[in-house]
Design a protein around this motif. Structure first.
Motif, short mmCIF file in Angstrom:
data_model
loop_
_atom_site.label_atom_id
_atom_site.label_comp_id
_atom_site.label_asym_id
_atom_site.label_seq_id
_atom_site.Cartn_x
_atom_site.Cartn_y
_atom_site.Cartn_z
N VAL A 4 78.10 2.70 55.79
CA VAL A 4 78.45 4.08 55.45
C VAL A 4 78.28 4.28 53.96
N VAL A 5 77.59 5.34 53.58
CA VAL A 5 77.46 5.72 52.17
C VAL A 5 78.24 7.02 51.96
N VAL A 6 79.13 7.02 50.99
CA VAL A 6 79.94 8.19 50.66
C VAL A 6 79.49 8.73 49.32
N VAL A 7 79.23 10.02 49.26
CA VAL A 7 78.86 10.70 48.02
C VAL A 7 79.98 11.67 47.71
N GLY A 8 80.71 11.44 46.61
CA GLY A 8 81.82 12.35 46.37
C GLY A 8 82.65 12.03 45.15
N SER A 9 83.80 12.67 45.09
CA SER A 9 84.66 12.67 43.91
C SER A 9 85.57 11.45 43.85
N ILE A 10 85.95 11.12 42.62
CA ILE A 10 86.88 10.02 42.35
C ILE A 10 87.90 10.56 41.35
N ASN A 11 89.17 10.62 41.73
CA ASN A 11 90.20 11.21 40.88
C ASN A 11 91.39 10.28 40.70
N MET A 12 92.10 10.50 39.63
CA MET A 12 93.44 9.96 39.48
C MET A 12 94.40 11.12 39.70
N ASP A 13 95.26 10.98 40.71
CA ASP A 13 96.26 12.01 40.99
C ASP A 13 97.51 11.74 40.18
N LEU A 14 97.94 12.74 39.43
CA LEU A 14 99.14 12.65 38.60
C LEU A 14 100.23 13.48 39.27
N VAL A 15 101.15 12.80 39.94
CA VAL A 15 102.09 13.46 40.83
C VAL A 15 103.49 13.48 40.23
N LEU A 34 104.26 9.68 39.56
CA LEU A 34 103.40 8.66 40.14
C LEU A 34 101.96 8.89 39.73
N THR A 35 101.21 7.82 39.54
CA THR A 35 99.76 7.92 39.44
C THR A 35 99.19 7.31 40.71
N VAL A 36 98.35 8.08 41.40
CA VAL A 36 97.84 7.68 42.71
C VAL A 36 96.32 7.84 42.72
N ALA A 95 93.86 15.16 39.17
CA ALA A 95 94.56 16.23 39.89
C ALA A 95 96.02 16.16 39.48
N SER A 96 96.49 17.19 38.80
CA SER A 96 97.89 17.25 38.38
C SER A 96 98.67 17.98 39.47
N ILE A 97 99.58 17.27 40.12
CA ILE A 97 100.24 17.77 41.31
C ILE A 97 101.75 17.81 41.07
N THR A 98 102.34 18.96 41.23
CA THR A 98 103.79 19.10 41.18
C THR A 98 104.28 19.38 42.59
N VAL A 99 105.23 18.57 43.05
CA VAL A 99 105.78 18.72 44.40
C VAL A 99 107.25 19.14 44.27
N ALA A 100 107.58 20.27 44.88
CA ALA A 100 108.96 20.78 44.83
C ALA A 100 109.19 21.73 45.98
N GLU A 101 110.40 21.73 46.50
CA GLU A 101 110.83 22.69 47.52
C GLU A 101 109.90 22.68 48.74
N GLU A 103 106.74 22.35 48.79
CA GLU A 103 105.41 22.89 48.48
C GLU A 103 104.80 22.08 47.34
N ASN A 104 103.52 22.37 47.04
CA ASN A 104 102.93 21.71 45.87
C ASN A 104 102.03 22.67 45.10
N HIS A 105 101.95 22.45 43.80
CA HIS A 105 101.02 23.14 42.92
C HIS A 105 100.05 22.10 42.40
N ILE A 106 98.75 22.39 42.46
CA ILE A 106 97.74 21.41 42.10
C ILE A 106 96.74 22.03 41.13
N ILE A 107 96.46 21.31 40.04
CA ILE A 107 95.40 21.69 39.11
C ILE A 107 94.43 20.52 39.03
N VAL A 108 93.20 20.76 39.43
CA VAL A 108 92.18 19.71 39.42
C VAL A 108 91.24 19.91 38.23
N VAL A 109 91.02 18.86 37.47
CA VAL A 109 90.03 18.85 36.40
C VAL A 109 88.90 17.91 36.82
#
Length: 297
Positions: A4-15, A34-36, A95-101, A103-109
């Motif tokens: 399998v060859v995958v073509v795609g993104s690689i991120n560090m999620d900052l949660v 967390l960093t994920v 991806a800067s992810i805030t999790v509360a209540e 729900e989540n808010h996500i900002i991807v750079v």
């Protein structure tokens, strides 16, 4: 062993876990950070590798601390990284992810992910030519997605396009995919359809065969005839993050067994993935998957 060859993104999620979302201008004390390791490309590569495939990843990271950590984590999973570029003047995707209540808010750079180019895809032609299946998503530039579709089609390889995050694409591009793997919302966007249009109708007018995910309900698939329903698997849900990426990876890994079997196993792998915390943390390994699936009858 499937290749399998995958073509795609690689991120560090900052949660960040917080008791509530901060108001504009407000400073709020969080509960946990967390960093994920994440990114749809990396997630799908990890899931495919854990399910026993020989996996190569095409993508990019920055020449920074996150890039080093992400590269090391992928290498630890046994994934070939010969075509993962290290971009010297750029940071890694985050991806800067805030999790509360609940729900989540996500900002991807996108950062380095935005530097994946058609030329990089062409340089990987020998690797793509050996693939049993090619997976591509849409967290990289669209010209790189198009290049993957065109090269895979030219090589006679089945390209699975996971259209997420969704946006309308030219019909000509969609015809190059062996399978599209949207959810109902993504399929409507992909085909520029109205939100009220029935997903079964949309599946039938899609220019490429569709494998449509429906969460706990399982999936619907169509490859020339009427849409067929594959029921989901019942399991206690801990964290649904990464279930879609696990589904796509399993579909690619087991595609050589035929579409009905591959869809069933993809639904099973996705179900098993939600029983643990984290996207990559919940992705099952082959022995665990086979044992669990055998118990389902």
């Amino acid at each position: 062993m499937a290749r399998v060859v995958v073509v795609g993104s690689i991120n560090m999620d900052l949660v960040t876990l917080a008791p509530r979302f901060a108001a504009p201008g407000e400073t709020l004390l969080g509960e946990r950070f967390l960093t994920v390791h994440g990114g749809k490309g990396a997630n799908q590569a990890v899931a495919a590798a854990r399910l026993g495939a020989d996996v190569a990843l095409i993508g990019a990271v920055g020449d920074d601390a996150f890039g080093m950590q992400l590269h090391a984590g992928l290498a630890h999973e046994g994934i070939s990284l010969d075509h993962v570029a290290r971009i010297a003047d750029c940071g890694s995707g985050t991806a800067s992810i805030t999790v509360a209540e609940g729900e989540n808010h996500i900002i991807v750079v996108p950062a380095a992910n935005a530097r994946v180019t058609p030329a990089q895809i062409e340089r990987a032609q020998a690797t793509l030519a050996k693939a049993d299946a090619i997976l591509v998503q849409m967290e990289i530039p669209l010209e790189a997605v198009e290049a993957t579709l065109r090269l895979g089609h030219r090589l006679g390889k089945p390209v699975i396009l996971n259209p997420a995050p969704a946006q309308p694409l030219p019909i000509e591009w969609l015809k190059l995919a062996r399978y599209l793997t949207p959810n109902q919302h993504e399929l409507a966007i992909l085909l520029s359809a109205g939100p009220a249009e029935d997903f079964l109708t949309l599946m039938q007018r899609s220019p490429a065969p569709v494998v449509l995910t429906r969460g706990a309900e399982g999936a619907w698939y169509r490859d020339g005839g009427e849409p067929v329903h594959q029921e989901g698997f019942q399991i206690d849900v801990v964290d649904s993050t990464g279930a879609g990426d696990t589904f796509n990876a399993a579909l690619a890994v087991f595609l050589h067994e035929g579409l009905p079997i591959a869809v069933r196993k993809a639904c099973a792998a996705a179900a098993l993935s939600v029983s643990k915390l984290g996207a990559q943390g919940g992705m099952p390994r082959l022995d665990e998957f086979n044992t669990w699936l055998a118990r389902q009858g």
